[in-house]
Design an enzyme around this catalytic site. Structure first.
Site, short mmCIF file in Angstrom:
data_model
loop_
_atom_site.label_atom_id
_atom_site.label_comp_id
_atom_site.label_asym_id
_atom_site.label_seq_id
_atom_site.Cartn_x
_atom_site.Cartn_y
_atom_site.Cartn_z
N HIS A 132 -32.61 -94.44 -17.99
CA HIS A 132 -31.15 -94.54 -18.11
C HIS A 132 -30.66 -95.87 -18.66
O HIS A 132 -29.51 -95.99 -19.07
CB HIS A 132 -30.50 -94.30 -16.74
N TYR A 134 -47.14 -91.73 -31.65
CA TYR A 134 -45.89 -91.35 -30.99
C TYR A 134 -45.59 -89.87 -31.19
O TYR A 134 -45.20 -89.16 -30.26
CB TYR A 134 -44.76 -92.21 -31.57
N PRO A 189 -34.20 -84.34 -31.55
CA PRO A 189 -33.06 -84.98 -32.20
C PRO A 189 -33.46 -85.68 -33.51
O PRO A 189 -34.62 -86.07 -33.69
CB PRO A 189 -32.58 -86.01 -31.17
N ASN A 225 -32.98 -89.00 -36.10
CA ASN A 225 -33.09 -90.42 -35.79
C ASN A 225 -31.84 -90.90 -35.06
O ASN A 225 -30.73 -90.75 -35.56
CB ASN A 225 -33.27 -91.23 -37.07
#
Length: 314
Positions: free
Chosen positions: A12, A137, A164, A166
């Site tokens: 978060h 990654y 998503p 970038n």
């Protein structure tokens, strides 16, 4: 999701996670469970298991990851693979074992094959090899997405994954050794203006095309998906618009007020030449982005100016 559902946002304090917290609170979700890295190391399997056994969150949003730009990814593939695999497997499996009702795993557009047909459709995942510069990654993110898919198919739990475009936005890191391309360019152009330099050089040919999404839009989309989407297939979150790296640099040059020249360095890698997500599915479900790129970049530059001394980006 009910407004009183206990929601754990992993990561978060980061770029994406902080946007989810802002959007959840804006929409009236107040029962949020948050832990800093000092309070909970997500690579610690026993610690994560103990946290889930105690808190029993009904919803988990996995925005935690080791992230960086093309330089960091290409130089530290082992760490980007290992750490991200540890984080996501600990989160997903502990959530599953402790009865979490909904889980949102956030992947990355780099999961798509290097030579993927454009725009990239969700079914193209695993049809080819990812771009070498961020392979570690990408493979980790593919693994997390597939684990959610397997759990949904095998046990029927509502564990979904989204891919998503970038991301950029408030809360991003402007550390030149670890930042994504947008904050890196903003800082470099700003400092070049302050120093009166004649030019700024960007990596690659400048011809590579990228799609960018503001994190507030991404978080809004993620909450939308938790309420309206269930499938064993990942779903793209994008704007449907793309821009070349050279064009992006020119926009940032204008926003920062730099008056020099923009140069390219073809000896540096471009990465994947084009990376545009086909977001038809989420748009047909009823979600669309709200923040235009130039408005988002201007907002981020203003945030950088207000925070660079506090964060040590000077």
């Amino acid at each position: 999701m009910n407004k009183d559902t206990k929601i754990y946002v992993a990561g978060h304090t980061g770029l994406v996670g902080s946007a989810f917290v802002r959007q959840l609170q804006k929409k009236g979700y107040q029962n949020l469970v948050l832990r800093t890295h000092c309070e909970l190391d997500l690579t610690d399997q026993a610690g994560v298991k103990e946290f889930f056994e105690k808190e029993k969150p009904g919803v988990v949003i996995d925005a935690a990851a080791k992230v960086g730009g093309i330089k960091a990814n290409s130089e530290h593939m082992a760490e980007f693979y290992y750490i991200n695999m540890q984080i996501q497997q600990n989160l997903i499996w502990s959530a599953f074992e402790n009865g979490t009702k909904k889980f949102l795993f956030l992947g990355s557009a780099c999961m798509y094959p290097t030579n993927c047909e454009q725009p990239m459709r969700e079914e193209k995942i695993l049809t080819g090899l990812p771009e070498l510069t961020n392979e570690g990654y990408a493979l980790a993110k593919i693994g997390g997405s597939r684990l959610c898919s397997y759990l949904y198919r095998q046990y029927g739990v509502e564990f979904i994954s989204a891919i998503p475009a970038n991301a950029y936005g408030i809360g991003d890191s402007f550390d030149l050794n670890h930042s994504h391309v947008i904050p890196a360019l903003i800082r470099r152009f700003h400092e070049a203006k302050e120093q009166g330099r004649a030019s700024v050089t960007i990596w690659g040919t400048g011809m590579a095309l990228r799609e960018f999404i503001n994190t507030d839009d991404m978080a809004d989309a993620g909450i939308f998906l938790l309420n309206h989407y269930l499938s064993n297939q990942p779903i793209n979150i994008g704007t449907g618009e793309e821009i070349s790296m050279l064009e992006l640099a020119e926009v940032i040059k204008k926003i920062t007020g730099f008056e020099g020249e923009v140069l390219t360095d073809p000896s540096k890698p471009d990465g994947m030449y084009r990376r545009l997500c086909d977001s038809t599915r989420i748009h047909e479900l009823g979600w669309n982005p709200q923040k235009a790129l130039q408005a988002g970049l201007t907002e981020l530059y203003e945030w950088y100016l207000n925070n660079k001394k506090l964060k040590g980006w000077i």
